[in-house]
Design a protein around this motif. Structure first.
Motif, PDB file in Angstrom:
ATOM      1  N   CYS A  83      64.562 -57.295   0.761  1.00 17.87           N
ATOM      2  CA  CYS A  83      63.893 -56.251  -0.022  1.00 17.87           C
ATOM      3  C   CYS A  83      63.945 -54.924   0.759  1.00 17.87           C
ATOM      4  CB  CYS A  83      62.450 -56.673  -0.284  1.00 17.87           C
ATOM      5  SG  CYS A  83      61.630 -55.657  -1.484  1.00 17.87           S
ATOM      6  N   PRO A  84      64.240 -53.806   0.194  1.00 15.80           N
ATOM      7  CA  PRO A  84      64.319 -53.445  -1.215  1.00 15.80           C
ATOM      8  C   PRO A  84      65.685 -53.662  -1.868  1.00 15.80           C
ATOM      9  CG  PRO A  84      64.534 -51.476   0.097  1.00 15.80           C
ATOM     10  CD  PRO A  84      64.364 -52.638   1.056  1.00 15.80           C
ATOM     11  N   LEU A  85      66.653 -54.228  -1.148  1.00 16.48           N
ATOM     12  CA  LEU A  85      67.948 -54.520  -1.767  1.00 16.48           C
ATOM     13  C   LEU A  85      67.750 -55.617  -2.806  1.00 16.48           C
ATOM     14  CD1 LEU A  85      70.194 -54.645   1.436  1.00 16.48           C
ATOM     15  CD2 LEU A  85      69.817 -52.717  -0.086  1.00 16.48           C
ATOM     16  N   LYS A  86      68.611 -55.656  -3.802  1.00 15.14           N
ATOM     17  CA  LYS A  86      68.472 -56.638  -4.873  1.00 15.14           C
ATOM     18  C   LYS A  86      69.767 -57.433  -5.077  1.00 15.14           C
ATOM     19  CE  LYS A  86      64.573 -54.739  -7.048  1.00 15.14           C
ATOM     20  NZ  LYS A  86      63.554 -55.095  -6.112  1.00 15.14           N
ATOM     21  N   PRO A  87      70.230 -58.139  -4.043  1.00 18.77           N
ATOM     22  CA  PRO A  87      71.450 -58.922  -4.209  1.00 18.77           C
ATOM     23  C   PRO A  87      71.164 -60.213  -4.984  1.00 18.77           C
ATOM     24  CG  PRO A  87      70.544 -59.335  -2.072  1.00 18.77           C
ATOM     25  CD  PRO A  87      69.682 -58.285  -2.708  1.00 18.77           C
ATOM     26  N   ILE A  88      72.226 -60.865  -5.415  1.00 12.41           N
ATOM     27  CA  ILE A  88      72.096 -62.172  -6.063  1.00 12.41           C
ATOM     28  C   ILE A  88      72.185 -63.211  -4.946  1.00 12.41           C
ATOM     29  CG2 ILE A  88      73.193 -63.791  -7.665  1.00 12.41           C
ATOM     30  CD1 ILE A  88      74.347 -61.197  -9.065  1.00 12.41           C
ATOM     31  N   VAL A  89      71.239 -64.141  -4.917  1.00 11.10           N
ATOM     32  CA  VAL A  89      71.222 -65.182  -3.884  1.00 11.10           C
ATOM     33  C   VAL A  89      71.327 -66.529  -4.570  1.00 11.10           C
ATOM     34  CG1 VAL A  89      69.942 -66.171  -1.948  1.00 11.10           C
ATOM     35  CG2 VAL A  89      69.746 -63.735  -2.431  1.00 11.10           C
ATOM     36  N   GLU A  90      72.314 -67.324  -4.162  1.00 15.18           N
ATOM     37  CA  GLU A  90      72.521 -68.646  -4.753  1.00 15.18           C
ATOM     38  C   GLU A  90      72.524 -69.701  -3.658  1.00 15.18           C
ATOM     39  OE1 GLU A  90      76.291 -68.255  -6.712  1.00 15.18           O
ATOM     40  OE2 GLU A  90      75.463 -67.084  -8.372  1.00 15.18           O
ATOM     41  N   SER A 100      76.547 -59.263  -3.239  1.00 12.42           N
ATOM     42  CA  SER A 100      76.076 -57.884  -3.432  1.00 12.42           C
ATOM     43  C   SER A 100      76.831 -57.222  -4.577  1.00 12.42           C
ATOM     44  CB  SER A 100      76.240 -57.085  -2.144  1.00 12.42           C
ATOM     45  OG  SER A 100      77.583 -57.070  -1.758  1.00 12.42           O
ATOM     46  N   LYS A 101      76.173 -56.229  -5.168  1.00 10.80           N
ATOM     47  CA  LYS A 101      76.741 -55.523  -6.315  1.00 10.80           C
ATOM     48  C   LYS A 101      77.907 -54.615  -5.913  1.00 10.80           C
ATOM     49  CE  LYS A 101      72.134 -54.643  -7.905  1.00 10.80           C
ATOM     50  NZ  LYS A 101      71.626 -55.323  -6.788  1.00 10.80           N
ATOM     51  N   ASP A 102      77.805 -54.036  -4.722  1.00  8.43           N
ATOM     52  CA  ASP A 102      78.834 -53.093  -4.297  1.00  8.43           C
ATOM     53  C   ASP A 102      78.963 -53.096  -2.769  1.00  8.43           C
ATOM     54  OD1 ASP A 102      76.701 -51.478  -3.271  1.00  8.43           O
ATOM     55  OD2 ASP A 102      76.475 -50.558  -5.254  1.00  8.43           O
ATOM     56  N   ASN A 103      79.939 -52.351  -2.276  1.00  9.97           N
ATOM     57  CA  ASN A 103      80.199 -52.319  -0.832  1.00  9.97           C
ATOM     58  C   ASN A 103      79.080 -51.659  -0.037  1.00  9.97           C
ATOM     59  OD1 ASN A 103      82.573 -53.733  -0.921  1.00  9.97           O
ATOM     60  ND2 ASN A 103      83.861 -51.915  -1.110  1.00  9.97           N
ATOM     61  N   LYS A 104      78.399 -50.685  -0.647  1.00  7.54           N
ATOM     62  CA  LYS A 104      77.294 -50.009   0.049  1.00  7.54           C
ATOM     63  C   LYS A 104      76.182 -51.018   0.354  1.00  7.54           C
ATOM     64  CE  LYS A 104      74.079 -46.200  -0.214  1.00  7.54           C
ATOM     65  NZ  LYS A 104      72.959 -45.825  -1.028  1.00  7.54           N
ATOM     66  N   GLU A 105      75.815 -51.801  -0.673  1.00  9.10           N
ATOM     67  CA  GLU A 105      74.770 -52.809  -0.486  1.00  9.10           C
ATOM     68  C   GLU A 105      75.224 -53.873   0.514  1.00  9.10           C
ATOM     69  OE1 GLU A 105      71.815 -54.724  -3.576  1.00  9.10           O
ATOM     70  OE2 GLU A 105      73.675 -55.881  -3.541  1.00  9.10           O
ATOM     71  N   LYS A 106      76.486 -54.260   0.426  1.00  7.94           N
ATOM     72  CA  LYS A 106      77.034 -55.253   1.352  1.00  7.94           C
ATOM     73  C   LYS A 106      76.940 -54.744   2.789  1.00  7.94           C
ATOM     74  CE  LYS A 106      80.831 -58.458   1.051  1.00  7.94           C
ATOM     75  NZ  LYS A 106      82.131 -58.716   0.427  1.00  7.94           N
ATOM     76  N   GLY A 107      77.229 -53.474   2.986  1.00 14.93           N
ATOM     77  CA  GLY A 107      77.119 -52.857   4.312  1.00 14.93           C
ATOM     78  C   GLY A 107      75.690 -52.875   4.816  1.00 14.93           C
ATOM     79  N   GLN A 108      74.732 -52.667   3.918  1.00 17.13           N
ATOM     80  CA  GLN A 108      73.328 -52.698   4.311  1.00 17.13           C
ATOM     81  C   GLN A 108      72.891 -54.115   4.675  1.00 17.13           C
ATOM     82  OE1 GLN A 108      71.871 -50.699   0.733  1.00 17.13           O
ATOM     83  NE2 GLN A 108      71.210 -48.990   2.000  1.00 17.13           N
ATOM     84  N   ILE A 109      73.432 -55.098   3.996  1.00 19.28           N
ATOM     85  CA  ILE A 109      73.099 -56.495   4.314  1.00 19.28           C
ATOM     86  C   ILE A 109      73.655 -56.845   5.695  1.00 19.28           C
ATOM     87  CG2 ILE A 109      73.524 -58.909   3.694  1.00 19.28           C
ATOM     88  CD1 ILE A 109      73.548 -57.909   0.712  1.00 19.28           C
ATOM     89  N   LEU A 117      72.680 -59.059   9.541  1.00 22.53           N
ATOM     90  CA  LEU A 117      73.004 -60.388   9.032  1.00 22.53           C
ATOM     91  C   LEU A 117      72.649 -61.466  10.057  1.00 22.53           C
ATOM     92  CD1 LEU A 117      74.255 -62.227   6.863  1.00 22.53           C
ATOM     93  CD2 LEU A 117      76.476 -61.837   7.943  1.00 22.53           C
ATOM     94  N   LYS A 118      72.931 -61.210  11.335  1.00 23.70           N
ATOM     95  CA  LYS A 118      72.605 -62.187  12.389  1.00 23.70           C
ATOM     96  C   LYS A 118      71.098 -62.413  12.477  1.00 23.70           C
ATOM     97  CE  LYS A 118      76.695 -61.150  15.113  1.00 23.70           C
ATOM     98  NZ  LYS A 118      77.228 -60.265  16.133  1.00 23.70           N
ATOM     99  N   LYS A 119      70.319 -61.335  12.373  1.00 28.73           N
ATOM    100  CA  LYS A 119      68.853 -61.467  12.394  1.00 28.73           C
ATOM    101  C   LYS A 119      68.374 -62.265  11.189  1.00 28.73           C
ATOM    102  CE  LYS A 119      68.091 -57.187  14.847  1.00 28.73           C
ATOM    103  NZ  LYS A 119      67.875 -55.764  14.678  1.00 28.73           N
ATOM    104  N   LEU A 120      68.945 -61.960  10.035  1.00 29.83           N
ATOM    105  CA  LEU A 120      68.599 -62.669   8.804  1.00 29.83           C
ATOM    106  C   LEU A 120      68.883 -64.166   8.963  1.00 29.83           C
ATOM    107  CD1 LEU A 120      67.944 -62.282   5.614  1.00 29.83           C
ATOM    108  CD2 LEU A 120      70.405 -62.512   5.388  1.00 29.83           C
ATOM    109  N   VAL A 132      73.651 -68.990   6.043  1.00 32.87           N
ATOM    110  CA  VAL A 132      73.666 -67.828   5.148  1.00 32.87           C
ATOM    111  C   VAL A 132      75.047 -67.205   5.208  1.00 32.87           C
ATOM    112  CG1 VAL A 132      72.652 -65.584   4.647  1.00 32.87           C
ATOM    113  CG2 VAL A 132      71.211 -67.408   5.545  1.00 32.87           C
ATOM    114  N   LYS A 133      75.641 -67.005   4.028  1.00 35.51           N
ATOM    115  CA  LYS A 133      76.956 -66.364   3.928  1.00 35.51           C
ATOM    116  C   LYS A 133      76.866 -65.206   2.945  1.00 35.51           C
ATOM    117  CE  LYS A 133      79.393 -70.675   4.801  1.00 35.51           C
ATOM    118  NZ  LYS A 133      80.400 -71.612   4.352  1.00 35.51           N
ATOM    119  N   VAL A 134      77.713 -64.208   3.158  1.00 33.19           N
ATOM    120  CA  VAL A 134      77.737 -63.048   2.258  1.00 33.19           C
ATOM    121  C   VAL A 134      79.118 -62.964   1.597  1.00 33.19           C
ATOM    122  CG1 VAL A 134      77.528 -60.546   2.092  1.00 33.19           C
ATOM    123  CG2 VAL A 134      76.095 -61.808   3.710  1.00 33.19           C
TER     124      VAL A 134
END
Length: 135
Positions: A83-90, A100-109, A117-120, A132-134
């Motif tokens: 949060c506040p990102l809104k990716p789809i998690v399966e 992620s919806k786009d590359n910007k969001e992917k970069g933030q993840i 990502l490592k902390k997550l 966890v995979k992206v």
């Protein structure tokens, strides 16, 4: 694997619970931010009306605070972590896929040099036996 705290973190947890009346499941420092994982359904209580509880505790601790609500469902827990990102998690077999919806969001993840990502992944491993995979 048991979670261990030093006296300083135990003090933060005690003050946090006393002021917010929210039950803390975990607490750790992430660089300059003090992160509290609160029990399911306790986030609103922890944040306070208009964020006043967080502001009060942030001033008291002289640190930025981040409140994350725990959820027994790993998908919902990861969504609250991102949060506040809104990716789809399966959930697929023994791993979670974050789409992620786009590359910007992917970069933030991912964060710089995949640090976010490592902390997550480390946080998720504390509570669930999933990778966890992206995508």
């Amino acid at each position: 694997m048991a979670i261990q705290y030093d006296l300083r973190l135990i003090g933060f947890i005690n003050i946090f619970e006393k002021v917010s009346r929210a039950k803390v499941k975990d607490c750790f420092e992430d660089e300059e931010v003090l992160v509290f994982v609160v029990q399911q359904g306790e986030a609103r209580k922890a944040i306070g009306k208009g964020g006043e509880t967080v502001k009060k505790l942030s001033d008291k601790f002289r640190k930025k605070l981040r409140i994350i609500e725990f959820n027994n469902d790993p998908k919902l827990f990861v969504k609250s972590l991102l949060c506040p990102l809104k990716p789809i998690v399966e959930l697929k077999e023994d791993y979670l896929v974050i789409k992620s919806k786009d590359n910007k969001e992917k970069g933030q993840i991912f964060g710089r040099e995949k640090s976010r990502l490592k902390k997550l992944q480390d946080i998720v491993k504390k509570y669930f036996k999933v990778e966890v995979k992206v995508e």
